[in-house]
Motif scaffolding. Structure first.
Motif, PDB file in Angstrom:
ATOM      1  N   ASP A   1     -72.430 -23.975  55.812  1.00 22.30           N
ATOM      2  CA  ASP A   1     -71.995 -25.143  56.679  1.00 22.30           C
ATOM      3  C   ASP A   1     -71.375 -26.392  56.061  1.00 22.30           C
ATOM      4  N   ILE A   2     -70.516 -26.992  56.900  1.00 22.86           N
ATOM      5  CA  ILE A   2     -69.809 -28.131  56.474  1.00 22.86           C
ATOM      6  C   ILE A   2     -70.700 -29.440  56.791  1.00 22.86           C
ATOM      7  N   PRO A   3     -71.217 -30.154  55.554  1.00 15.76           N
ATOM      8  CA  PRO A   3     -72.198 -31.294  55.864  1.00 15.76           C
ATOM      9  C   PRO A   3     -71.274 -32.227  56.407  1.00 15.76           C
ATOM     10  N   SER A   4     -72.294 -33.071  57.102  1.00 16.15           N
ATOM     11  CA  SER A   4     -71.398 -34.305  57.963  1.00 16.15           C
ATOM     12  C   SER A   4     -70.736 -35.261  56.858  1.00 16.15           C
ATOM     13  N   ASN A   5     -71.085 -35.224  55.467  1.00 16.02           N
ATOM     14  CA  ASN A   5     -70.401 -36.193  54.489  1.00 16.02           C
ATOM     15  C   ASN A   5     -68.889 -35.435  54.361  1.00 16.02           C
ATOM     16  N   GLU A   6     -68.877 -34.190  54.328  1.00 20.01           N
ATOM     17  CA  GLU A   6     -67.600 -33.458  54.316  1.00 20.01           C
ATOM     18  C   GLU A   6     -66.726 -33.723  55.612  1.00 20.01           C
ATOM     19  N   VAL A   7     -67.303 -33.867  56.394  1.00 24.82           N
ATOM     20  CA  VAL A   7     -66.643 -34.037  57.649  1.00 24.82           C
ATOM     21  C   VAL A   7     -65.886 -35.559  57.856  1.00 24.82           C
ATOM     22  N   ASP A   8     -66.829 -36.390  57.028  1.00 26.25           N
ATOM     23  CA  ASP A   8     -66.461 -37.850  56.843  1.00 26.25           C
ATOM     24  C   ASP A   8     -65.299 -37.903  55.912  1.00 26.25           C
TER      25      ASP A   8
ATOM     26  N   GLU B   1     -57.552 -27.479  50.646  1.00 25.89           N
ATOM     27  CA  GLU B   1     -57.566 -26.351  49.653  1.00 25.89           C
ATOM     28  C   GLU B   1     -58.357 -27.006  48.545  1.00 25.89           C
ATOM     29  N   GLU B   2     -58.010 -28.215  47.925  1.00 27.74           N
ATOM     30  CA  GLU B   2     -58.333 -28.690  46.792  1.00 27.74           C
ATOM     31  C   GLU B   2     -60.128 -29.142  46.986  1.00 27.74           C
ATOM     32  N   ALA B   3     -60.078 -29.822  47.976  1.00 29.45           N
ATOM     33  CA  ALA B   3     -61.578 -30.276  48.228  1.00 29.45           C
ATOM     34  C   ALA B   3     -62.517 -29.364  48.672  1.00 29.45           C
ATOM     35  N   PHE B   4     -62.280 -28.232  49.201  1.00 31.61           N
ATOM     36  CA  PHE B   4     -63.078 -27.340  49.753  1.00 31.61           C
ATOM     37  C   PHE B   4     -62.964 -26.011  48.965  1.00 31.61           C
ATOM     38  N   GLY B   5     -61.703 -25.837  48.148  1.00 29.13           N
ATOM     39  CA  GLY B   5     -61.787 -24.572  47.336  1.00 29.13           C
ATOM     40  C   GLY B   5     -61.419 -23.422  48.247  1.00 29.13           C
TER      41      GLY B   5
ATOM     42  N   THR C   1     -58.405 -30.540  65.825  1.00 32.20           N
ATOM     43  CA  THR C   1     -59.731 -31.873  65.631  1.00 32.20           C
ATOM     44  C   THR C   1     -60.167 -31.377  64.156  1.00 32.20           C
ATOM     45  N   VAL C   2     -60.980 -32.382  63.867  1.00 28.39           N
ATOM     46  CA  VAL C   2     -61.650 -32.455  62.579  1.00 28.39           C
ATOM     47  C   VAL C   2     -62.800 -31.195  62.622  1.00 28.39           C
ATOM     48  N   ASN C   3     -63.647 -31.293  63.757  1.00 26.97           N
ATOM     49  CA  ASN C   3     -64.444 -30.117  64.088  1.00 26.97           C
ATOM     50  C   ASN C   3     -63.894 -28.890  63.942  1.00 26.97           C
ATOM     51  N   LEU C   4     -62.616 -28.618  64.598  1.00 22.69           N
ATOM     52  CA  LEU C   4     -61.988 -27.372  64.208  1.00 22.69           C
ATOM     53  C   LEU C   4     -61.703 -26.884  63.131  1.00 22.69           C
ATOM     54  N   ILE C   5     -61.191 -28.061  62.466  1.00 19.35           N
ATOM     55  CA  ILE C   5     -61.021 -27.854  60.824  1.00 19.35           C
ATOM     56  C   ILE C   5     -62.364 -27.649  60.087  1.00 19.35           C
ATOM     57  N   SER C   6     -63.351 -28.117  60.345  1.00 17.62           N
ATOM     58  CA  SER C   6     -64.676 -27.842  59.870  1.00 17.62           C
ATOM     59  C   SER C   6     -65.034 -26.216  60.040  1.00 17.62           C
ATOM     60  N   ALA C   7     -64.699 -25.858  61.339  1.00 17.37           N
ATOM     61  CA  ALA C   7     -65.141 -24.457  61.486  1.00 17.37           C
ATOM     62  C   ALA C   7     -64.153 -23.427  60.920  1.00 17.37           C
ATOM     63  N   TYR C   8     -62.833 -23.888  60.704  1.00 19.20           N
ATOM     64  CA  TYR C   8     -62.192 -23.152  59.947  1.00 19.20           C
ATOM     65  C   TYR C   8     -62.251 -23.062  58.491  1.00 19.20           C
ATOM     66  N   ILE C   9     -62.828 -24.065  57.986  1.00 17.01           N
ATOM     67  CA  ILE C   9     -63.415 -24.039  56.427  1.00 17.01           C
ATOM     68  C   ILE C   9     -64.529 -23.094  56.415  1.00 17.01           C
ATOM     69  N   LYS C  10     -65.285 -23.381  57.459  1.00 20.06           N
ATOM     70  CA  LYS C  10     -66.694 -22.326  57.135  1.00 20.06           C
ATOM     71  C   LYS C  10     -66.506 -21.048  57.414  1.00 20.06           C
ATOM     72  N   ARG C  11     -65.516 -20.611  58.228  1.00 24.47           N
ATOM     73  CA  ARG C  11     -64.998 -19.367  58.377  1.00 24.47           C
ATOM     74  C   ARG C  11     -64.356 -18.717  56.956  1.00 24.47           C
ATOM     75  N   GLN C  12     -63.618 -19.814  56.551  1.00 24.35           N
ATOM     76  CA  GLN C  12     -62.882 -19.231  55.084  1.00 24.35           C
ATOM     77  C   GLN C  12     -63.929 -18.931  54.093  1.00 24.35           C
ATOM     78  N   LYS C  13     -64.792 -19.842  54.074  1.00 20.90           N
ATOM     79  CA  LYS C  13     -66.054 -19.786  52.823  1.00 20.90           C
ATOM     80  C   LYS C  13     -66.760 -18.456  53.069  1.00 20.90           C
ATOM     81  N   MET C  14     -67.005 -18.405  54.472  1.00 22.18           N
ATOM     82  CA  MET C  14     -67.746 -16.968  54.716  1.00 22.18           C
ATOM     83  C   MET C  14     -66.945 -15.931  54.351  1.00 22.18           C
ATOM     84  N   ASP C  15     -65.702 -15.720  54.714  1.00 26.20           N
ATOM     85  CA  ASP C  15     -64.938 -14.503  54.515  1.00 26.20           C
ATOM     86  C   ASP C  15     -64.686 -14.204  52.970  1.00 26.20           C
ATOM     87  N   ASN C  16     -64.679 -15.452  52.168  1.00 21.78           N
ATOM     88  CA  ASN C  16     -64.702 -15.244  50.664  1.00 21.78           C
ATOM     89  C   ASN C  16     -65.781 -15.024  50.123  1.00 21.78           C
ATOM     90  N   ALA C  17     -66.981 -15.121  50.842  1.00 15.73           N
ATOM     91  CA  ALA C  17     -68.250 -14.934  49.966  1.00 15.73           C
ATOM     92  C   ALA C  17     -68.658 -13.597  49.428  1.00 15.73           C
TER      93      ALA C  17
END
Length: 92
Positions: A7-14, A57-61, A76-92
């Protein structure tokens, strides 16, 4: 128990909102939030988009693939956050 490690914490959305606020040419009366359309409001130009991708890429690996740079992922930032979450799940 729910696995929340991707999950992308709210501080990361910030953090994303803060970056966009720093690089975008925001009108004085505009409030940027996680649902603000970055493209419809002309907040990102091509150079800012490149900077945003490098930041993500740098901040979220993650690695942002060129074919993933779409409005569905980056409007939107919410869409970006969802994208980051998917990328992290795909690379887990």
């Amino acid at each position: 128990m729910t696995d929340r490690r991707h999950d992308i914490p709210s501080n990361e959305v910030d953090k994303i909102l803060g970056f966009i606020t720093d690089v975008a040419d925001l009108p004085d009366d505009m409030e940027l939030n996680a649902d603000t359309s970055l493209f419809n409001n002309h907040l990102l130009d091509s150079m800012n988009l490149v900077a945003l991708i490098a930041f993500l890429e740098e901040a979220f690996g993650i690695r942002v693939k060129p074919m993933d740079i779409t409005i569905r992922n980056f409007d939107t930032v919410n869409l970006i956050s969802a994208y980051i979450k998917r990328q992290k799940m795909d690379n887990a």
